[in-house]
Write a protein that holds these residues in place. Structure first.
Motif, PDB file in Angstrom:
ATOM      1  N   ALA A  10       0.852  -1.273  -0.193  1.00  0.00           N
ATOM      2  CA  ALA A  10      -0.055   0.011   0.090  1.00  0.00           C
ATOM      3  C   ALA A  10       0.632   1.189   0.013  1.00  0.00           C
ATOM      4  O   ALA A  10       2.015   1.287   0.699  1.00  0.00           O
ATOM      5  N   PRO A  11       0.485   2.291  -0.576  1.00  0.00           N
ATOM      6  CA  PRO A  11       1.156   3.762  -0.504  1.00  0.00           C
ATOM      7  C   PRO A  11       1.043   4.224   0.880  1.00  0.00           C
ATOM      8  O   PRO A  11       0.184   3.787   1.655  1.00  0.00           O
ATOM      9  N   SER A  12       1.756   5.243   0.897  1.00  0.00           N
ATOM     10  CA  SER A  12       1.751   5.926   2.476  1.00  0.00           C
ATOM     11  C   SER A  12       1.175   7.318   2.312  1.00  0.00           C
ATOM     12  O   SER A  12       1.125   7.763   1.380  1.00  0.00           O
ATOM     13  N   SER A  13       0.453   7.451   3.446  1.00  0.00           N
ATOM     14  CA  SER A  13      -0.333   8.748   3.853  1.00  0.00           C
ATOM     15  C   SER A  13      -0.202   8.948   5.344  1.00  0.00           C
ATOM     16  O   SER A  13       0.253   8.324   5.948  1.00  0.00           O
ATOM     17  N   SER A  14      -0.499  10.320   5.533  1.00  0.00           N
ATOM     18  CA  SER A  14      -0.726  10.636   6.852  1.00  0.00           C
ATOM     19  C   SER A  14      -1.832  10.608   7.518  1.00  0.00           C
ATOM     20  O   SER A  14      -2.189  10.847   8.722  1.00  0.00           O
ATOM     21  N   SER A  15      -2.702   9.712   6.882  1.00  0.00           N
ATOM     22  CA  SER A  15      -4.042   9.651   7.424  1.00  0.00           C
ATOM     23  C   SER A  15      -4.161   8.619   8.598  1.00  0.00           C
ATOM     24  O   SER A  15      -3.430   7.669   8.337  1.00  0.00           O
ATOM     25  N   ASN A  16      -4.708   9.015   9.548  1.00  0.00           N
ATOM     26  CA  ASN A  16      -4.827   7.918  10.829  1.00  0.00           C
ATOM     27  C   ASN A  16      -6.000   7.442  11.072  1.00  0.00           C
ATOM     28  O   ASN A  16      -6.358   7.135  12.498  1.00  0.00           O
ATOM     29  N   GLU A  17      -6.781   7.251  10.223  1.00  0.00           N
ATOM     30  CA  GLU A  17      -8.384   6.553  10.485  1.00  0.00           C
ATOM     31  C   GLU A  17      -7.976   5.101  10.239  1.00  0.00           C
ATOM     32  O   GLU A  17      -7.270   4.581   9.558  1.00  0.00           O
ATOM     33  N   ASP A  18      -8.619   4.496  11.194  1.00  0.00           N
ATOM     34  CA  ASP A  18      -8.268   3.028  11.244  1.00  0.00           C
ATOM     35  C   ASP A  18      -9.518   2.331  10.441  1.00  0.00           C
ATOM     36  O   ASP A  18     -10.486   2.723  10.186  1.00  0.00           O
ATOM     37  N   GLU A  19      -8.928   1.131   9.909  1.00  0.00           N
ATOM     38  CA  GLU A  19      -9.896   0.302   9.088  1.00  0.00           C
ATOM     39  C   GLU A  19     -10.911  -0.303   9.932  1.00  0.00           C
ATOM     40  O   GLU A  19     -10.531  -0.763  11.196  1.00  0.00           O
ATOM     41  N   THR A  20     -12.163  -0.402   9.585  1.00  0.00           N
ATOM     42  CA  THR A  20     -13.171  -0.874  10.402  1.00  0.00           C
ATOM     43  C   THR A  20     -13.369  -2.109   9.940  1.00  0.00           C
ATOM     44  O   THR A  20     -12.878  -3.000   9.230  1.00  0.00           O
ATOM     45  N   GLN A  21     -14.351  -3.040  10.685  1.00  0.00           N
ATOM     46  CA  GLN A  21     -14.635  -4.431  10.301  1.00  0.00           C
ATOM     47  C   GLN A  21     -15.610  -4.471   9.294  1.00  0.00           C
ATOM     48  O   GLN A  21     -15.463  -5.550   8.294  1.00  0.00           O
ATOM     49  N   ARG A  22     -16.474  -3.807   9.044  1.00  0.00           N
ATOM     50  CA  ARG A  22     -17.665  -4.064   8.134  1.00  0.00           C
ATOM     51  C   ARG A  22     -17.342  -3.387   6.841  1.00  0.00           C
ATOM     52  O   ARG A  22     -17.876  -2.160   6.675  1.00  0.00           O
ATOM     53  N   VAL A  23     -16.364  -4.080   6.121  1.00  0.00           N
ATOM     54  CA  VAL A  23     -15.949  -3.383   4.789  1.00  0.00           C
ATOM     55  C   VAL A  23     -16.360  -4.418   3.539  1.00  0.00           C
ATOM     56  O   VAL A  23     -15.756  -5.668   3.796  1.00  0.00           O
ATOM     57  N   LEU A  24     -15.978  -4.005   2.484  1.00  0.00           N
ATOM     58  CA  LEU A  24     -15.857  -4.619   1.410  1.00  0.00           C
ATOM     59  C   LEU A  24     -14.504  -4.172   0.806  1.00  0.00           C
ATOM     60  O   LEU A  24     -14.235  -3.054   0.539  1.00  0.00           O
ATOM     61  N   LYS A  25     -13.501  -5.112   0.592  1.00  0.00           N
ATOM     62  CA  LYS A  25     -12.107  -4.669   0.292  1.00  0.00           C
ATOM     63  C   LYS A  25     -11.934  -5.089  -0.996  1.00  0.00           C
ATOM     64  O   LYS A  25     -11.922  -6.188  -1.412  1.00  0.00           O
ATOM     65  N   ILE A  26     -11.728  -3.961  -1.961  1.00  0.00           N
ATOM     66  CA  ILE A  26     -11.291  -4.274  -3.377  1.00  0.00           C
ATOM     67  C   ILE A  26      -9.802  -4.247  -3.310  1.00  0.00           C
ATOM     68  O   ILE A  26      -9.115  -3.219  -3.057  1.00  0.00           O
ATOM     69  N   ILE A  27      -9.094  -5.468  -3.650  1.00  0.00           N
ATOM     70  CA  ILE A  27      -7.677  -5.386  -3.713  1.00  0.00           C
ATOM     71  C   ILE A  27      -7.175  -5.544  -5.194  1.00  0.00           C
ATOM     72  O   ILE A  27      -7.890  -6.231  -6.100  1.00  0.00           O
ATOM     73  N   VAL A  28      -6.304  -4.657  -5.464  1.00  0.00           N
ATOM     74  CA  VAL A  28      -5.726  -4.551  -6.755  1.00  0.00           C
ATOM     75  C   VAL A  28      -4.098  -4.433  -6.887  1.00  0.00           C
ATOM     76  O   VAL A  28      -3.498  -3.544  -5.795  1.00  0.00           O
ATOM     77  N   ASP A  29      -3.674  -5.128  -7.642  1.00  0.00           N
ATOM     78  CA  ASP A  29      -2.200  -5.442  -7.463  1.00  0.00           C
ATOM     79  C   ASP A  29      -1.628  -4.521  -8.789  1.00  0.00           C
ATOM     80  O   ASP A  29      -2.322  -4.071  -9.571  1.00  0.00           O
ATOM     81  N   THR A  30      -0.109  -4.651  -8.968  1.00  0.00           N
ATOM     82  CA  THR A  30       0.404  -3.886  -9.780  1.00  0.00           C
ATOM     83  C   THR A  30       0.121  -4.308 -11.073  1.00  0.00           C
ATOM     84  O   THR A  30      -0.120  -3.300 -12.127  1.00  0.00           O
ATOM     85  N   THR A  31      -0.189  -5.445 -11.538  1.00  0.00           N
ATOM     86  CA  THR A  31      -0.843  -5.906 -13.036  1.00  0.00           C
ATOM     87  C   THR A  31      -2.148  -5.480 -13.034  1.00  0.00           C
ATOM     88  O   THR A  31      -2.894  -5.961 -14.253  1.00  0.00           O
TER      89      THR A  31
END
Lengths: 187, 258
Positions: free
Chosen positions: B45-66
């Motif tokens: 993952a890229p870096s940012s200064s955002s400090n918000e935690d990820e929560t439990q009720r999520v749908l995660k879309i994972i995208v790789d370099t290709t």
């Protein structure tokens, strides 16, 4: 091993009832404990992942009003690109000012330089009475630009405190601008 | 008094204290441990200064370099329902039995066109070799994100996942007191008492989110397509997974280069 045997000190010759030491050799236990610690330390992901929020405009919303304010001297348009040959991110900016040819300027790709640029621009615009304190940044990235560029810019927006920004599709004339800028830089 | 006796010292230590400490640390690490979720994709993952935690009720879309797209539905109790709806939509529901559903519930991440997914679940394939055996190239596995809405399978996964969460929310809201409903429907926590604020924040954390977990070198073009897909589903608040980097002071310029 683990017990401190004091019986052999001064009174070595003393004979009495055979005392059985109640102490347990703890070395293997400690070994095991540290092994497990190492294992858990290496496998834990300490912090929960952090997320960054991005708000996109609603598609059904009437865009016309927004379009009007987004051009002019109060708005900075940032273009992002990725140089496949040099393997580095590139960043440019320009403004649309009536009667003038848009002119690209490159921003060096580093968080300091980006921050410096956005803070300076923000100050300029905020002090301009025509802008009514509205500083707008439009972010347009080429398709081959990297995801990290987008996150870096959004991060700078949050740090510098630019609340009006948007991600838009890049237009063909802007692609031409980048092309001619790079052609000129080569000369 | 012939011999001079050198007092023999026992070189071993008392290890009780060390042992105590070791176990204390061990307990701590066991309790805080959250195993890295296994993903078939390598994503940084890229870096940012955002400090918000990820929560439990999520749908995660994972995208790789290709540009391969995988999905992660964290809540395993909803997986069956979501798959059922998506399968029904694409007309493959008849091919799925209880065993296939159970297999799907056990998977945190998946990424294949629905037709391939059915094959994978049937064969219970999990390794690259197993995928190849059933004729699927593991390097090309991805959820289609097509520009043609009809073929955009991601769009349907998103829709039905959201539906599943919303249905649960609706059921929960029916049982809530009026006061609580009033508190949680506010847009900001301003003007609430500390106790009410707590309820409000709790509810905020429960909100369903769509999170994009992209590699720092993923192409923006792919990201744009995904964001467009979400926007077409009227999801305008999107979260991006980032690594935390030290937040600089506003206006400062001596931060370390990143």
């Amino acid at each position: 091993m683990a017990e401190i045997d004091t019986s052999q000190g001064g009174g070595g010759k003393k004979k009495g009832a055979k005392k059985v030491s109640t102490k347990v050799d703890m070395t293997p236990m400690v070994d095991l404990a540290f092994l497990l610690i190492t294992f858990f330390m290496l496998t834990t992901t300490f912090n929960t992942p952090k997320v960054m929020q991005v708000l996109m405009p609603d598609k059904t919303e009437n865009k016309k009003e927004k379009q009007d304010e987004s051009f002019g001297k109060c708005t900075v348009i940032v273009l992002g690109d990725y140089d496949e040959v040099k393997k580095q991110n590139r960043l440019y900016w320009y403004q649309v000012i009536k009667g003038q040819q848009p002119e690209l300027t490159e921003i060096e790709y580093s968080s300091e330089k980006m921050r410096e640029f956005f803070s300076k621009k923000k100050k300029e615009v905020i002090n301009d009475p025509d802008c009514k304190q509205k500083f707008v940044v439009v972010i347009k990235l080429k398709d081959q630009a990297r995801f990290s560029t987008m996150v870096d810019i959004l991060d700078e927006m949050a740090i510098v405190g630019v609340s009006r920004y948007g991600i838009q599709d890049i237009e063909p004339r802007e692609l031409d601008l980048i092309k001619s800028f790079n052609a000129q830089a080569k000369k | 008094m012939g011999k001079v006796k050198i007092p023999r010292k026992n070189p071993s230590l008392d290890m009780t204290a060390m042992c105590d400490m070791a176990f204390l640390l061990l307990t701590f690490f066991i309790l805080t441990a959250q195993f890295k979720p296994e993903t078939p994709l390598q994503v940084d993952a890229p870096s940012s200064s955002s400090n918000e935690d990820e929560t439990q009720r999520v749908l995660k879309i994972i995208v790789d370099t290709t540009g391969r797209v995988f999905l992660e539905i964290k809540d395993h109790t909803k997986r069956e329902e979501i798959l059922r709806n998506v399968a029904k939509h694409f007309g493959v529901a008849g091919e799925l039995g209880k065993e296939e559903y159970d297999e799907f519930v056990g998977r945190q991440t998946f990424g294949a066109p629905i037709k391939d997914l059915v094959k994978i679940l049937k064969a219970k394939a999990i390794s690259a070799e197993a995928y190849q055996k059933i004729g699927i190239d593991p390097k090309k596995m991805s959820i289609p994100v097509d520009t043609i809405p009809k073929n955009n399978q991601l769009s349907w996964w998103v829709l039905y996942t959201r539906e599943a969460y919303f249905a649960e929310d609706r059921a929960r809201k029916d049982t809530m007191s009026k006061e609580r409903l009033d508190i949680i429907s506010r847009p900001t926590a301003e003007g609430l008492t500390p106790e009410q604020k707590k309820i409000w924040e709790e509810e905020r954390k429960r909100q369903f989110k769509v999170v994009i977990f992209g590699d720092r070198n993923s192409r923006f073009g792919m990201m744009k397509q995904i964001i467009e897909t979400l926007r077409n589903r009227k999801i305008n608040r999107i979260h991006l997974v980032t690594n935390l980097r030290q937040a600089p002071q506003a206006g400062g310029s001596q931060e370390s280069k990143n």
